[in-house]
Design an enzyme around this catalytic site. Structure first.
Site, short mmCIF file in Angstrom:
data_model
loop_
_atom_site.label_atom_id
_atom_site.label_comp_id
_atom_site.label_asym_id
_atom_site.label_seq_id
_atom_site.Cartn_x
_atom_site.Cartn_y
_atom_site.Cartn_z
N CYS A 154 1.07 -1.46 0.08
CA CYS A 154 0.52 -0.01 -0.11
C CYS A 154 0.83 1.16 -0.12
O CYS A 154 2.06 1.13 0.05
CB CYS A 154 -0.78 -0.04 1.31
SG CYS A 154 -1.69 -0.82 1.25
N ARG B 4 0.82 2.39 -5.65
CA ARG B 4 1.45 1.32 -5.21
C ARG B 4 0.67 0.17 -4.44
O ARG B 4 0.64 -0.24 -4.30
CB ARG B 4 1.94 1.46 -3.45
CG ARG B 4 3.22 2.89 -4.17
CD ARG B 4 4.32 3.20 -2.45
NE ARG B 4 3.95 2.05 -1.85
CZ ARG B 4 5.48 1.83 -1.07
NH1 ARG B 4 5.98 2.27 -2.05
NH2 ARG B 4 5.35 0.49 -0.69
N TRP C 216 -3.20 -1.56 -1.45
CA TRP C 216 -3.52 -2.83 -2.43
C TRP C 216 -3.92 -4.17 -1.05
O TRP C 216 -3.27 -4.71 -0.31
CB TRP C 216 -2.10 -3.03 -2.63
CG TRP C 216 -1.45 -4.52 -3.66
CD1 TRP C 216 -2.07 -4.11 -5.17
CD2 TRP C 216 -1.29 -6.15 -3.60
NE1 TRP C 216 -2.06 -5.60 -6.11
CE2 TRP C 216 -1.76 -6.74 -4.81
CE3 TRP C 216 -1.24 -6.64 -2.49
CZ2 TRP C 216 -1.64 -7.71 -4.96
CZ3 TRP C 216 -1.05 -7.65 -3.10
CH2 TRP C 216 -1.28 -8.64 -3.38
N ASN D 8 1.02 -0.33 5.84
CA ASN D 8 1.69 -0.81 4.52
C ASN D 8 2.38 -1.97 5.09
O ASN D 8 2.86 -1.20 6.02
CB ASN D 8 2.33 -0.04 3.86
CG ASN D 8 2.75 -0.55 2.15
OD1 ASN D 8 2.78 -2.10 2.53
ND2 ASN D 8 3.95 -0.27 2.45
N GLY D 9 1.93 -2.95 4.28
CA GLY D 9 2.85 -4.59 5.42
C GLY D 9 1.32 -5.77 5.96
O GLY D 9 0.55 -5.82 5.40
N GLU E 36 11.36 -11.49 -20.76
CA GLU E 36 10.24 -10.26 -20.03
C GLU E 36 9.74 -10.29 -21.02
O GLU E 36 8.70 -8.69 -20.75
CB GLU E 36 11.66 -9.07 -20.39
CG GLU E 36 11.80 -7.83 -20.25
CD GLU E 36 10.99 -8.11 -18.68
OE1 GLU E 36 10.30 -6.45 -18.33
OE2 GLU E 36 11.13 -8.70 -17.66
N LYS F 4 5.89 -8.31 -19.88
CA LYS F 4 5.00 -7.34 -19.80
C LYS F 4 4.58 -7.27 -20.36
O LYS F 4 3.25 -6.87 -20.37
CB LYS F 4 6.31 -6.73 -20.55
CG LYS F 4 7.48 -6.07 -20.39
CD LYS F 4 7.18 -4.68 -19.70
CE LYS F 4 7.49 -4.71 -18.01
NZ LYS F 4 8.23 -5.72 -17.60
N GLU G 77 1.23 -8.76 -18.12
CA GLU G 77 0.85 -7.38 -17.29
C GLU G 77 0.38 -6.43 -17.35
O GLU G 77 -0.62 -5.96 -16.09
CB GLU G 77 2.24 -7.40 -15.62
CG GLU G 77 3.01 -6.86 -16.78
CD GLU G 77 4.65 -5.77 -15.45
OE1 GLU G 77 4.45 -5.57 -14.62
OE2 GLU G 77 5.73 -6.19 -16.03
N HIS H 75 8.87 -30.83 -26.93
CA HIS H 75 9.05 -31.58 -26.07
C HIS H 75 7.53 -31.26 -25.14
O HIS H 75 7.18 -32.02 -23.88
CB HIS H 75 10.05 -31.19 -24.60
CG HIS H 75 11.85 -31.60 -25.21
ND1 HIS H 75 11.63 -33.14 -25.88
CD2 HIS H 75 12.12 -30.50 -25.63
CE1 HIS H 75 13.07 -32.46 -26.86
NE2 HIS H 75 13.25 -31.69 -26.57
N LYS I 26 3.59 -1.50 -7.64
CA LYS I 26 5.15 -1.26 -8.13
C LYS I 26 5.68 -1.92 -7.53
O LYS I 26 6.65 -2.26 -7.18
CB LYS I 26 5.23 -0.21 -8.19
CG LYS I 26 6.39 0.17 -8.66
CD LYS I 26 7.26 0.32 -10.46
CE LYS I 26 8.09 0.68 -10.57
NZ LYS I 26 8.59 0.19 -11.93
#
Ligand code: AGP
Length: 609
Positions: free
Chosen positions: A2, A27, A75, A99-100, A482, A486, A489, A505, A604
């Protein structure tokens, strides 16, 4: 993950809190809320959803009046996104933003229920507010109450706290979640999860260490440890300016940050090139110490992990030193075998990613040398690593990293050249040629960014795609990883990256008529092998887009669309090939109407496990 902000001063706290929360919304954006201490006591206003919902509520119901306050953008971890679960949380005379994660919140909750407390939310944070109130009723002293609670809660937390009886004071605490204190001008002081929320008011900050408490009034800032003893702290100055955290006329932060990559690469590269040589002062290792390094471990999460995979190919190829690359969330629980002469490199843009931070601490506890490659100055990983190499990318706001990723690659290339010099695998001629190729990257990237139309048109054909695959061999496999992340997300399209040789395979069964396969083909030694994998998927009906080096025109016999990147050293192709993949993801996301900068369910900086 957060964002929290707090203000005490002479101005209207509501305005300052809302501005700060806007800067922190990347965040977490499940809900927003503020609490302001004024004539009417502490007034709490909160709303589910984006900050716009909170602003609309304040316009409708009126804005709290006061010059002291705390704010939060969420979040969700414990309890779904809702008005009730939104912060701030109040209990009796105490109001809290957090936050946490409070890991032992269930047992604490039980204890409080036995003491007659009732809970109205599903959050872990409400337990903190209730426990603070419990102790405050006993001792009527905020600092003592906070200390009592800190001795009972387990987990990660950054807290902003208001006590009704102390309307002119803001309290803050941190443990394993970021929190900085901003020393404002003339009687204005602030707290925030990161510097972007402070830059408008000050660049003079204090970094709170774990288990430190800050007590702020308009004219004073005091620090205490968990025993209540005063702590002297050194002031630091942030060298980012406010505009760095603005969009600067771009439609999205991600697009702005993509266009900042040439500058970012120059800013990360040039301070480490002296008289035509690679000089990494912050490494502080002699040639002999480098030669004594037995093995390198690169540990990180997400995109930072992907730069680590590229780093493995570069270090092993250039220096012939063994490199292991680990996801930090796996590394921290697999009891890794670390040799006393090993070097552990932890890569992180934010410097606050919980798994990477813990991987660093485990390594340090084992007495192994650690090097942090970090972007956020003063962040936990930067401060706790034995050595830190900053990537000078400036604040990165878009959740999907681009410029920090590119800067991390540059840091790894420079380290590999330095190691190669000490190990005798890179001579002066090779160094000079690689330095000149590194110096050409910014202009080459500018060129690729300016030729974006081809990618934009191509991307518009895949707005409705269900599945998109990326393939490559060697460094190209790392680039494919990557590129796929990208896309996933920010566009929410299912996508996978595969080592091209692995397709037959099993995975090739996923290929059907029209499936898009993006092939990365920049490694000349693997060119033919990767082209044959392209032929395999084409024979199953795939549409193949290939990213390859200028001059590889024979690839047009196989690929349906070819994106050429300028020639560069085989170890540096990631820095160029990633650009068209960033653009592809960006334009698919824009085309699908997604929130490019704040993709759903993401944040983020991942400060919880
Ligand atoms: C990448 O675009 C994502 N934001 C995410 O995967 C990120 O790379 C990961 O969370 C690691 O973050 P860090 O570099 O701040 O440690």
């Amino acid at each position: 993950m957060c964002g929290i902000v707090g203000y005490v001063g002479k101005a209207n706290a509501t305005d300052i809190l809302l501005e700060g929360l806007e800067k922190l919304e990347y965040r977490g954006y499940d809900s927003g809320g503020i609490a302001v201490s004024g004539r009417d006591g502490v007034v709490v206003e909160k709303a589910k959803g984006r900050l716009t919902a909170l602003r609309e509520k304040l316009d409708r119901d009126g804005r709290p009046d006061g010059t002291v306050g705390i704010g939060h953008t969420r979040w969700a971890t414990h309890g779904e996104p809702s008005d009730a679960n939104a912060h701030p949380h109040r209990s009796g005379r105490v109001t809290v933003v957090h936050n946490g994660i409070i890991e032992n919140y269930l047992s604490l909750r039980q204890r409080l229920i036995q003491k007659g407390y009732e809970f109205s939310t599903e959050t872990d944070t409400e337990v903190v507010a209730q426990y603070l109130d419990y102790y405050y009723q006993k001792n009527h002293d905020p600092l003592t109450s906070i200390i009592k609670v800190l001795h009972r809660v387990e987990g990660a937390y950054a807290l902003g706290i208001l006590f009704k009886d102390h309307p002119d004071t803001l309290y803050a605490v941190r443990k394993d979640a970021p929190l900085i204190v901003g020393k404002g001008k003339e009687g204005n002081n602030l707290i925030a999860s990161d510097a972007t929320a402070l830059l408008k008011h000050t660049r003079d900050v204090y970094y709170l260490e774990n288990n430190e408490i800050a007590v702020l009034t308009a004219d004073s800032i005091g620090f205490f440890n968990v025993d209540g003893d005063p702590v002297e702290k050194e002031e630091s100055r942030i060298d980012w300016d406010e505009s760095a955290a603005e969009k600067g006329g771009y439609e999205h932060f991600m697009l702005k940050e993509m266009y900042e990559q040439p500058k970012t690469i120059r800013d990360t590269l040039n301070p480490r090139i002296k008289d035509g040589n690679v000089v990494i002062e912050e490494l502080g290792m002699t040639d002999e110490e480098i030669r004594n390094v037995g093995r390198i471990h690169i540990v990180a999460c997400g995109s930072a992990y992907h730069t680590g995979v590229t780093g493995k190919y570069v270090f092993e190829g250039m220096c012939r030193i063994p490199v292991e690359v680990d996801l930090a969330s796996e590394f921290r629980y697999r009891d890794p075998i670390l040799g006393e002469k090993d070097l552990v490199i932890v890569i992180s843009q934010s410097g606050e990613t919980a798994d990477s931070l813990e991987a660093l601490r485990i390594t340090k506890a084992a007495g192994i040398m650690t090097l942090g490659i970090v972007n956020v100055v003063g962040s936990s990983i930067a401060r706790e690593a034995d050595k830190v190499m900053y990537t000078w990318a400036g604040p990165e706001i878009a959740v999907a990293t681009t410029k920090a990723y590119s800067a991390q690659l540059i840091a790894l290339y420079l380290l590999a050249i330095r190691f190669g010099q000490a190990l005798g695998t890179v001579d002066a001629k090779a160094t000079a040629s690689m330095i000149s190729e590194l110096k050409r990257l910014p202009d080459q990237i500018e060129l690729l960014l300016n030729n974006k139309e081809k990618i934009q048109n191509f991307a518009n054909h895949y707005l409705a795609a269900q599945h998109i695959f990326f393939i490559g061999r060697g460094i190209d496999y790392a680039i494919a990883m990557e590129g796929s992340l990208k896309l996933k997300e920010i566009s929410y399209i299912h996508s996978e990256a595969y080592a091209a040789g692995e397709l037959k395979h099993g995975t090739i069964s996923l290929i059907e008529e029209g499936t898009l396969v993006n092939a990365i083909v920049t490694q000349d030694a693997l060119f033919a092998k990767t082209v044959s994998n392209m032929v395999e998927v084409k024979s199953r009906g795939a549409f193949v887009m290939a990213v390859t080096n200028e001059g590889n025109t024979e690839i047009e016999n196989t690929a349906d669309l070819v994106i050429y990147i300028p020639q560069t050293n085989r170890f540096f192709t990631d820095s160029l090939a990633i650009i068209p993949l960033q653009l592809f993801a960006y334009y698919v996301s824009v085309g699908r109407g997604c929130d490019v900068d704040k993709p759903r369910n993401l944040a983020k900086s991942v400060t919880v496990e």
